[in-house]
Scaffold this active site. Structure first.
Site, mmCIF file in Angstrom:
data_model
loop_
_atom_site.group_PDB
_atom_site.id
_atom_site.type_symbol
_atom_site.label_atom_id
_atom_site.label_comp_id
_atom_site.label_asym_id
_atom_site.label_seq_id
_atom_site.Cartn_x
_atom_site.Cartn_y
_atom_site.Cartn_z
ATOM 1 N N GLU A 191 10.408 1.615 10.026
ATOM 2 C CA GLU A 191 11.326 2.719 9.690
ATOM 3 C C GLU A 191 10.547 4.004 9.927
ATOM 4 O O GLU A 191 9.643 4.332 9.156
ATOM 5 C CB GLU A 191 11.753 2.630 8.219
ATOM 6 C CG GLU A 191 12.476 1.350 7.861
ATOM 7 C CD GLU A 191 13.842 1.223 8.525
ATOM 8 O OE1 GLU A 191 14.393 2.247 8.943
ATOM 9 O OE2 GLU A 191 14.325 0.090 8.640
ATOM 10 N N CYS A 234 13.396 11.634 5.534
ATOM 11 C CA CYS A 234 13.568 11.226 6.935
ATOM 12 C C CYS A 234 15.001 11.432 7.399
ATOM 13 O O CYS A 234 15.252 11.575 8.583
ATOM 14 C CB CYS A 234 13.168 9.762 7.093
ATOM 15 S SG CYS A 234 14.071 8.697 5.961
ATOM 16 N N GLU A 263 9.508 16.084 15.369
ATOM 17 C CA GLU A 263 9.820 16.073 13.933
ATOM 18 C C GLU A 263 8.921 17.085 13.208
ATOM 19 O O GLU A 263 7.705 17.093 13.400
ATOM 20 C CB GLU A 263 9.570 14.672 13.362
ATOM 21 C CG GLU A 263 10.005 14.560 11.922
ATOM 22 C CD GLU A 263 9.706 13.181 11.314
ATOM 23 O OE1 GLU A 263 8.590 12.677 11.508
ATOM 24 O OE2 GLU A 263 10.591 12.645 10.633
ATOM 25 N N LYS A 265 0.839 -1.194 0.000
ATOM 26 C CA LYS A 265 0.000 0.000 0.000
ATOM 27 C C LYS A 265 0.878 1.251 0.000
ATOM 28 O O LYS A 265 1.640 1.484 0.938
ATOM 29 C CB LYS A 265 -0.895 0.031 1.248
ATOM 30 C CG LYS A 265 -1.968 1.108 1.150
ATOM 31 C CD LYS A 265 -2.633 1.407 2.471
ATOM 32 C CE LYS A 265 -2.063 2.600 3.178
ATOM 33 N NZ LYS A 265 -2.095 3.877 2.445
ATOM 34 N N GLY A 301 7.110 5.155 7.816
ATOM 35 C CA GLY A 301 6.177 6.265 8.019
ATOM 36 C C GLY A 301 6.418 6.909 9.362
ATOM 37 O O GLY A 301 7.531 6.834 9.913
ATOM 38 N N SER A 302 5.381 7.519 9.901
ATOM 39 C CA SER A 302 5.542 8.287 11.138
ATOM 40 C C SER A 302 5.666 7.365 12.347
ATOM 41 O O SER A 302 5.177 6.234 12.347
ATOM 42 C CB SER A 302 4.337 9.211 11.311
ATOM 43 O OG SER A 302 3.167 8.423 11.413
HETATM 44 P P1 NAD Z 1 2.261 8.128 7.911
HETATM 45 O O1 NAD Z 1 2.668 7.319 9.094
HETATM 46 O O2 NAD Z 1 1.133 9.060 8.060
HETATM 47 O O3 NAD Z 1 1.859 7.159 6.701
HETATM 48 C C1 NAD Z 1 2.757 6.219 6.153
HETATM 49 C C2 NAD Z 1 1.962 5.106 5.519
HETATM 50 O O4 NAD Z 1 1.282 4.384 6.544
HETATM 51 C C3 NAD Z 1 0.866 5.566 4.562
HETATM 52 O O5 NAD Z 1 0.755 4.635 3.517
HETATM 53 C C4 NAD Z 1 -0.378 5.545 5.440
HETATM 54 O O6 NAD Z 1 -1.558 5.389 4.710
HETATM 55 C C5 NAD Z 1 -0.106 4.337 6.309
HETATM 56 N N1 NAD Z 1 -0.748 4.346 7.609
HETATM 57 C C6 NAD Z 1 -1.032 5.404 8.398
HETATM 58 N N2 NAD Z 1 -1.617 4.996 9.540
HETATM 59 C C7 NAD Z 1 -1.676 3.643 9.472
HETATM 60 C C8 NAD Z 1 -2.181 2.639 10.342
HETATM 61 N N3 NAD Z 1 -2.736 2.939 11.519
HETATM 62 N N4 NAD Z 1 -2.079 1.358 9.963
HETATM 63 C C9 NAD Z 1 -1.507 1.028 8.782
HETATM 64 N N5 NAD Z 1 -1.039 1.934 7.909
HETATM 65 C C10 NAD Z 1 -1.118 3.232 8.259
HETATM 66 O O7 NAD Z 1 3.580 8.840 7.404
HETATM 67 P P2 NAD Z 1 3.703 9.878 6.216
HETATM 68 O O8 NAD Z 1 3.158 11.173 6.695
HETATM 69 O O9 NAD Z 1 3.206 9.261 4.971
HETATM 70 O O10 NAD Z 1 5.296 9.977 6.070
HETATM 71 C C11 NAD Z 1 6.090 10.846 6.795
HETATM 72 C C12 NAD Z 1 6.765 10.115 7.930
HETATM 73 O O11 NAD Z 1 7.521 9.017 7.423
HETATM 74 C C13 NAD Z 1 7.760 10.979 8.665
HETATM 75 O O12 NAD Z 1 7.613 10.768 10.040
HETATM 76 C C14 NAD Z 1 9.111 10.457 8.191
HETATM 77 O O13 NAD Z 1 10.178 10.655 9.075
HETATM 78 C C15 NAD Z 1 8.809 9.014 8.014
HETATM 79 N N6 NAD Z 1 9.773 8.376 7.122
HETATM 80 C C16 NAD Z 1 10.697 7.531 7.661
HETATM 81 C C17 NAD Z 1 11.645 6.930 6.845
HETATM 82 C C18 NAD Z 1 12.683 5.994 7.402
HETATM 83 O O14 NAD Z 1 13.324 5.305 6.617
HETATM 84 N N7 NAD Z 1 12.869 5.930 8.700
HETATM 85 C C19 NAD Z 1 11.635 7.192 5.475
HETATM 86 C C20 NAD Z 1 10.671 8.065 4.968
HETATM 87 C C21 NAD Z 1 9.731 8.654 5.800
#
Ligand code: NAD
Length: 485
Positions: A253, A287, A389, A178, A231-232
């Site tokens: 991550e 990130c 962040e 996804k 993600g976050s």
């Molecule tokens: P997000 O957590 O809002 O979403 C990431 C993904 O997870 C999306 O596909 C979203 O639809 C899905 N998602 C959200 N809530 C979920 C849940 N409860 N269950 C399952 N899936 C869920 O993050 P974002 O706003 O898309 O991305 C930004 C964040 O990603 C920042 O915090 C950034 O630091 C982090 N990030 C980390 C890395 C790394 O390698 N550590 C790399 C890139 C981005």
């Protein structure tokens, strides 16, 4: 091949493109213009059930397909990404707001490299054997897990999507993936590419939807054995709370608040342009971006004198123009979050040295979400601005006097993703690198990536490592076989 992008995107399930079972769609917005330019499936648990059925059907044949054959298909995907790189780059920019030159230089080439890297990698896997003198021998099988879930964010859409999918497929798993609902288009196009490359139906399934419905349905499904999530930290915590009691394998991550530690003795000619890139690349939405610049006190004023004028030249502009140094922030919600962070920094006593404002462009991008690259000083490490962040074009700068103080400031964070150290003193560089609490350390460089190295964070920046053998190990189950003589 033709990569047409329909107004209504569809899920890619069992080799077919189909709409969401509910019939519901959500808007897709171009952040540079603020305009709705498509719709994506608002998938839910019922779509995921269908997807799991398709993946289950595909798994027996894919899991035992010889690695040479897997290589041919995965390498073909890499080639097709390359062949269609212009169209993919444009799609990425329209979805994400990043400059087109950046999508062309970084995002799409890296997506292709991810497939090529793991296509070749799987041909070189050697499993361990442990010999017990004349009594017995052990060998370790590393078998695919079955069906795995890959969930990725919006900042490097196809780049991070493929970084998960490629090793999962190479290791013999079937995947339910996804992308972020904010940047779905290149993931949709990847489905077309996989079909053209001859990936058997059901081996990779791509579903669209919002995290709380579609994403959580993947995490909750009992037949999905592992979740690889980027993600976050907040969403990572929620995912862990669901997946851990189900004993799923988890790779998380997450967010970061990365320190750049700059010593006076560094090579300034290299440090300045790299620090510009590490602060404001992709509008600071990487990130790994260094968002806290820690500068040795004797260098502090000189750093401001040289750095600020370069930042002031980083003009925001239409992401389609070669001359635009900074593109749009990915969405209105994120734009508002970043603007609120700047307001908070002021409330906390921060002094804005440059930037700090939203940018209003003319013409096509008049309703887009643009923010000036922003530098803030005068804030204590314990304030929210230096702890939370922001994930935008906003950095803070702080002076330090000693190595110990630099480390104390760097490590005073709940995050631990990456750090950058600038010094020509090799002993100091090694001392600092061993003591800084991050999973990745760059010395005199930033974002130099070797795909064989372990990638991931400590503390609230995540659990587990991606990259190289680490990724192939994550996506396999180790089984030891002991044979007595
Ligand atoms: P997000 O957590 O809002 O979403 C990431 C993904 O997870 C999306 O596909 C979203 O639809 C899905 N998602 C959200 N809530 C979920 C849940 N409860 N269950 C399952 N899936 C869920 O993050 P974002 O706003 O898309 O991305 C930004 C964040 O990603 C920042 O915090 C950034 O630091 C982090 N990030 C980390 C890395 C790394 O390698 N550590 C790399 C890139 C981005």
């Amino acid at each position: 091949m033709q990569l047409n992008i329909p107004y209504h995107l569809e899920n890619f399930i069992g080799g077919n493109f189909i709409g969401p079972l509910s019939g519901n769609f959500i808007d897709n917005i171009n952040p540079a213009t603020g305009a709705v330019y498509g719709q994506i499936p608002d998938s839910n648990a019922k779509d995921i059930d269908l997807t799991v059925k398709a993946a289950k059907k595909a798994f027996p044949a894919w899991s035992v397909l010889p690695v040479e054959k897997k290589f041919i298909i995965l390498n073909k995907i890499a080639e097709l990404i390359e062949e269609n790189s212009d169209e993919l780059a444009l799609a990425e920019t329209n979805d994400n707001g990043k400059p087109l030159w950046l999508s062309k230089q970084v995002d799409i080439p890296r997506a292709s490299s991810n497939f090529r890297f793991f296509a070749t990698g799987i041909m070189h896997v050697a499993n361990e054997s442990h010999n017990m003198e004349d009594r017995a021998v052990n060998y370790t099988l590393r078998q695919p897990l079955g069906i795995v879930g890959c969930i990725s964010p919006w900042n490097l859409p196809l780049y991070l999507f493929t970084w998960k999918i490629a090793p999962a497929l190479a290791a013999g798993n079937c995947v339910i993936a996804k992308p972020s609902e904010v940047t779905p288009v290149t993931a949709f196009l990847l489905g077309k590419i996989c079909k053209e490359a001859g990936l058997p139906d059901g081996v990779l399934n791509i579903v669209h939807g919002i995290g709380q419905h579609c994403g959580e349905a993947i995490v909750k499904h009992p037949d999905i054995k592992a979740i690889s999530f980027t993600g976050s930290t907040k969403a990572g915590e929620r995912i862990a709370s669901i997946a851990a009691p189900m004993f799923k394998k988890l790779s998380l991550e997450l967010g970061g608040k990365n320190p750049n530690i700059i010593f006076n003795d560094c090579n300034w000619e290299r440090m300045l342009p790299e620090t510009i890139r590490s602060s404001f690349g992709n509008q600071g939405q990487i990130c790994l971006c260094g968002s806290r610049l820690l500068i040795e006190r004797p260098a502090y004023e000189a750093f401001k004198k040289h750095f600020i004028p370069i930042v002031q030249k980083l003009k925001n502009g239409d992401p389609l123009l070669e001359t635009s140094k900074q593109g749009a922030i990915v969405s209105q919600v994120h734009f508002e979050k970043v603007m609120n962070c700047i307001a908070l920094a002021k409330e906390e006593g921060g002094k804005i040295l440059c930037g700090g404002n939203a940018v209003k462009l003319e013409g096509r991008c008049a309703d887009g979400y643009f923010i000036e690259p922003t530098i803030i000083e005068g804030l204590d490490q314990n304030c929210r601005t230096n702890q939370e962040e922001i994930f935008g074009p906003v950095i803070t700068i702080q002076p330090f006097d000693t190595e110990e103080e630099a480390l104390q400031l760097a490590n005073n964070s709940t995050y631990g993703l990456a750090a950058t150290i600038w010094t020509q003193d090799i002993s100091r560089a090694n001392r600092m690198a061993s003591k800084v609490e991050t999973g990745i350390v760059w010395v005199n460089c930033w974002l130099v990536r070797d795909l064989r190295t372990p990638f991931g964070g400590m503390k609230n920046s995540g659990v587990g490592r991606e990259g190289g053998w680490e990724a192939l190990r994550f996506f396999t189950e180790a089984k030891n076989v002991c044979i007595q003589f």
